[in-house]
Design an enzyme around this catalytic site. Sequence first.
Site, PDB file in Angstrom:
ATOM      1  N   HIS A 134      11.259  12.616  24.638  1.00 46.82           N
ATOM      2  CA  HIS A 134      11.650  13.355  23.432  1.00 46.82           C
ATOM      3  C   HIS A 134      11.983  14.808  23.793  1.00 46.82           C
ATOM      4  CE1 HIS A 134      11.086  14.449  19.018  1.00 46.82           C
ATOM      5  NE2 HIS A 134      11.060  15.626  19.624  1.00 46.82           N
ATOM      6  N   GLU A 135      11.096  15.438  24.577  1.00 45.96           N
ATOM      7  CA  GLU A 135      11.319  16.844  24.941  1.00 45.96           C
ATOM      8  C   GLU A 135      12.488  16.978  25.909  1.00 45.96           C
ATOM      9  OE1 GLU A 135       9.946  18.889  23.073  1.00 45.96           O
ATOM     10  OE2 GLU A 135       8.504  17.463  22.282  1.00 45.96           O
TER      11      GLU A 135
HETATM   12 NI    NI Z   1      11.272  17.633  19.027  1.00 47.36          NI
END
Ligand code: NI
Length: 182
Positions: A134-135
């Site tokens: 996600h990051e």
């Molecule tokens: Ni985020």
Amino acid sequence: MLLDLIIYPHPVLKAVAKPIEVFDESLSELIANIVETMHEGAGVGLAAPQVGLSLQLFVVDTSTPEEPSALRTYINPRIILQDKPILWEEGCLSLPGLYREVPTHQHVIIEARDARGEWFREEAHDLRAVAILHEFAHLQGSLFIDRLNPVKRNLTKKYWAKNAAKLTEHTYRDTKLHCKMN
Ligand code: NI
């Protein structure tokens, strides 16, 4: 020091982030501030674009009482392997109060530099793998809602456009966070 939190659809969230080349005291300070901002927002990860800096840097903290020191900084990262596809309900500090089930992977190997510029390799599973991916996507200018199918994505974007202010205010009302929408 808390940093301003960037809320979708601010353009910095869509930009491809630049590598970090200098590993000095001011970088360490920036990392400490990003960590503080992540914790204030009760997130498990935060990427530099989410505080308005288009740099290849993110932090992940999946600490639990059983595993108390799971905070790590990832600089100029590259994904070596991602497998075990799975649907996961994700959220994002830049889309507060919005949760959607999206495709991701529950096994990842990543290489990155730490705050001193040293390369390391990490193998992660489950929540930590999902958080890392996600990051990492934030550094490519991509958000979890971009992984929805086109129909759901459009519906979600319309929902967000209508409710962003309310959801942001509601989610962060008990925090000291200052949000930037544009
Ligand atoms: Ni985020």
